[in-house]
Design a protein around this motif. Structure first.
Motif, PDB file in Angstrom:
ATOM      1  N   GLY A 179      72.353 -48.781  -8.211  1.00 46.57           N
ATOM      2  CA  GLY A 179      71.421 -48.371  -7.159  1.00 46.57           C
ATOM      3  C   GLY A 179      70.076 -49.057  -7.267  1.00 46.57           C
ATOM      4  N   ILE A 180      70.036 -50.210  -7.941  1.00 47.75           N
ATOM      5  CA  ILE A 180      68.796 -50.985  -8.080  1.00 47.75           C
ATOM      6  C   ILE A 180      68.963 -52.262  -7.250  1.00 47.75           C
ATOM      7  N   PHE A 181      68.184 -52.342  -6.156  1.00 50.51           N
ATOM      8  CA  PHE A 181      68.312 -53.455  -5.228  1.00 50.51           C
ATOM      9  C   PHE A 181      67.013 -54.214  -5.017  1.00 50.51           C
ATOM     10  N   HIS A 182      65.883 -53.616  -5.401  1.00 50.66           N
ATOM     11  CA  HIS A 182      64.583 -54.173  -5.018  1.00 50.66           C
ATOM     12  C   HIS A 182      63.661 -54.361  -6.218  1.00 50.66           C
ATOM     13  N   PHE A 183      62.789 -55.372  -6.089  1.00 57.84           N
ATOM     14  CA  PHE A 183      61.822 -55.674  -7.152  1.00 57.84           C
ATOM     15  C   PHE A 183      60.904 -54.483  -7.443  1.00 57.84           C
ATOM     16  N   ASP A 184      60.471 -53.788  -6.382  1.00 55.82           N
ATOM     17  CA  ASP A 184      59.530 -52.683  -6.607  1.00 55.82           C
ATOM     18  C   ASP A 184      60.160 -51.546  -7.411  1.00 55.82           C
ATOM     19  N   GLN A 185      61.480 -51.390  -7.326  1.00 53.06           N
ATOM     20  CA  GLN A 185      62.142 -50.378  -8.155  1.00 53.06           C
ATOM     21  C   GLN A 185      61.967 -50.735  -9.641  1.00 53.06           C
ATOM     22  N   ILE A 186      62.211 -51.997  -9.969  1.00 46.42           N
ATOM     23  CA  ILE A 186      62.111 -52.453 -11.355  1.00 46.42           C
ATOM     24  C   ILE A 186      60.654 -52.460 -11.814  1.00 46.42           C
ATOM     25  N   ALA A 187      59.761 -52.875 -10.926  1.00 42.15           N
ATOM     26  CA  ALA A 187      58.332 -52.930 -11.285  1.00 42.15           C
ATOM     27  C   ALA A 187      57.800 -51.550 -11.656  1.00 42.15           C
ATOM     28  N   GLY A 188      58.377 -50.505 -11.100  1.00 44.71           N
ATOM     29  CA  GLY A 188      57.915 -49.147 -11.365  1.00 44.71           C
ATOM     30  C   GLY A 188      58.607 -48.454 -12.539  1.00 44.71           C
ATOM     31  N   PHE A 189      59.440 -49.184 -13.278  1.00 47.09           N
ATOM     32  CA  PHE A 189      60.143 -48.570 -14.401  1.00 47.09           C
ATOM     33  C   PHE A 189      59.171 -47.984 -15.406  1.00 47.09           C
ATOM     34  N   GLN A 190      59.437 -46.752 -15.815  1.00 43.28           N
ATOM     35  CA  GLN A 190      58.743 -46.079 -16.913  1.00 43.28           C
ATOM     36  C   GLN A 190      59.669 -46.173 -18.141  1.00 43.28           C
ATOM     37  N   PRO A 191      59.180 -45.859 -19.334  1.00 42.60           N
ATOM     38  CA  PRO A 191      60.046 -45.943 -20.521  1.00 42.60           C
ATOM     39  C   PRO A 191      61.368 -45.184 -20.385  1.00 42.60           C
ATOM     40  N   GLU A 192      61.326 -44.011 -19.766  1.00 39.85           N
ATOM     41  CA  GLU A 192      62.569 -43.250 -19.615  1.00 39.85           C
ATOM     42  C   GLU A 192      63.525 -43.922 -18.619  1.00 39.85           C
ATOM     43  N   ASP A 193      62.984 -44.665 -17.628  1.00 39.55           N
ATOM     44  CA  ASP A 193      63.824 -45.402 -16.689  1.00 39.55           C
ATOM     45  C   ASP A 193      64.510 -46.568 -17.391  1.00 39.55           C
ATOM     46  N   ILE A 194      63.748 -47.242 -18.247  1.00 43.63           N
ATOM     47  CA  ILE A 194      64.310 -48.354 -19.025  1.00 43.63           C
ATOM     48  C   ILE A 194      65.451 -47.831 -19.891  1.00 43.63           C
ATOM     49  N   ALA A 195      65.241 -46.686 -20.524  1.00 47.85           N
ATOM     50  CA  ALA A 195      66.289 -46.093 -21.365  1.00 47.85           C
ATOM     51  C   ALA A 195      67.525 -45.758 -20.535  1.00 47.85           C
ATOM     52  N   TRP A 196      67.321 -45.248 -19.318  1.00 51.31           N
ATOM     53  CA  TRP A 196      68.440 -44.903 -18.441  1.00 51.31           C
ATOM     54  C   TRP A 196      69.250 -46.145 -18.087  1.00 51.31           C
ATOM     55  N   VAL A 197      68.563 -47.232 -17.726  1.00 49.61           N
ATOM     56  CA  VAL A 197      69.261 -48.473 -17.359  1.00 49.61           C
ATOM     57  C   VAL A 197      69.905 -49.089 -18.602  1.00 49.61           C
ATOM     58  N   ASP A 198      69.159 -49.150 -19.712  1.00 47.58           N
ATOM     59  CA  ASP A 198      69.692 -49.720 -20.955  1.00 47.58           C
ATOM     60  C   ASP A 198      70.991 -49.042 -21.379  1.00 47.58           C
ATOM     61  N   ALA A 199      71.090 -47.754 -21.136  1.00 51.36           N
ATOM     62  CA  ALA A 199      72.297 -47.018 -21.520  1.00 51.36           C
ATOM     63  C   ALA A 199      73.496 -47.417 -20.667  1.00 51.36           C
ATOM     64  N   ARG A 200      73.257 -48.136 -19.575  1.00 49.82           N
ATOM     65  CA  ARG A 200      74.342 -48.460 -18.644  1.00 49.82           C
ATOM     66  C   ARG A 200      74.630 -49.959 -18.527  1.00 49.82           C
ATOM     67  N   ALA A 229      62.756 -54.936 -21.570  1.00 47.60           N
ATOM     68  CA  ALA A 229      61.449 -55.093 -22.223  1.00 47.60           C
ATOM     69  C   ALA A 229      61.286 -56.508 -22.761  1.00 47.60           C
ATOM     70  N   ARG A 230      62.334 -57.045 -23.377  1.00 43.67           N
ATOM     71  CA  ARG A 230      62.260 -58.373 -23.992  1.00 43.67           C
ATOM     72  C   ARG A 230      61.906 -59.449 -22.968  1.00 43.67           C
ATOM     73  N   ASP A 231      62.496 -59.383 -21.788  1.00 34.15           N
ATOM     74  CA  ASP A 231      62.242 -60.386 -20.745  1.00 34.15           C
ATOM     75  C   ASP A 231      61.144 -59.970 -19.769  1.00 34.15           C
ATOM     76  N   ASP A 232      60.503 -58.831 -20.008  1.00 35.39           N
ATOM     77  CA  ASP A 232      59.410 -58.314 -19.168  1.00 35.39           C
ATOM     78  C   ASP A 232      59.810 -58.260 -17.691  1.00 35.39           C
ATOM     79  N   TRP A 233      60.897 -57.574 -17.427  1.00 30.76           N
ATOM     80  CA  TRP A 233      61.352 -57.433 -16.047  1.00 30.76           C
ATOM     81  C   TRP A 233      60.297 -56.779 -15.168  1.00 30.76           C
ATOM     82  N   MET A 234      59.593 -55.771 -15.697  1.00 33.72           N
ATOM     83  CA  MET A 234      58.625 -55.057 -14.858  1.00 33.72           C
ATOM     84  C   MET A 234      57.504 -55.990 -14.403  1.00 33.72           C
ATOM     85  N   GLY A 235      56.986 -56.805 -15.326  1.00 31.44           N
ATOM     86  CA  GLY A 235      55.911 -57.738 -14.981  1.00 31.44           C
ATOM     87  C   GLY A 235      56.366 -58.758 -13.950  1.00 31.44           C
TER      88      GLY A 235
END
Length: 196
Positions: free
Chosen positions: A142-163, A171-177
């Motif tokens: 359900g991730i289609f847009h840059f603004d979704q990724i730009a708004g990731f909080q630590p718990e969002d990163i954990a949710w995606v990382d788990a999947r 974090a390593r590639d600085d997707w949010m930035g």
């Protein structure tokens, strides 16, 4: 448990000395008898006396260090919970507890979309570290847009990382930035190379 084996070793040593001096056994025979006595006493004592004995204070930290960590989930509410991270220090480990992601009735975070917005999905491959396969996976989450990724909080990163298969890549590639720049219509060094 250590106490039982310590007693068994002492019993083995006593038996070896007794058989060497008292029964005039040779050194090799006395040592073998001592070993047999130590091992036999060790197993016998560990099964009979030490199996249900309470731990001594010196054994407790060693056992705690080998015990698998337990997951702890705290229910949190409100804006303050979004930024809250709690860390508890123990003698052997640090346990970090972070708030859960707010989820919708379907079990997904609130920012997850069922489909891209009407203007179409963004080309997530313009983010360094996202290839065609990973873009497909992100879209299926359900991730289609840059603004979704730009708004990731630590718990969002954990949710995606788990999947996803490549844990830590966000974090390593600085997707949010990168996503924040791309969401505003800008270009990153990677996205510029990707176009050419």
């Amino acid at each position: 448990m250590k106490t039982c084996w310590s007693i068994a070793v002492v019993a083995g040593l006593v038996a070896a000395v007794l058989f060497f001096f008292g029964f005039d056994f040779g050194a090799v025979k006395a040592i073998l008898v001592g070993l047999v006595v130590a091992v036999g006493c060790g197993f016998l004592l560990s099964k009979l006396a030490c199996e249900n004995a309470p731990e001594t204070s010196s054994e407790a930290p060693a056992k705690a260090a080998t015990t698998a960590p337990q997951a702890v989930v705290l229910e949190t509410e409100g804006e303050a919970a979004k930024d809250a991270t709690v860390a508890a220090e123990t003698g052997t480990a640090t346990i970090e507890i972070t708030p859960q992601v707010a989820v919708s009735s379907e079990g997904n975070p609130d920012w997850v979309l069922e489909a891209p917005r009407p203007e179409g999905k963004d080309d997530l491959k313009r983010i360094s570290g996202v290839g065609p396969k990973l873009e497909e996976t992100l879209n299926s989450l359900g991730i289609f847009h840059f603004d979704q990724i730009a708004g990731f909080q630590p718990e969002d990163i954990a949710w995606v990382d788990a999947r996803v298969r490549f844990k830590g890549r966000i974090a390593r590639d600085d997707w949010m930035g990168q996503a924040a720049i791309l969401a505003k219509g800008g270009e990153t060094e990677f996205s510029t190379k990707k176009k050419s």
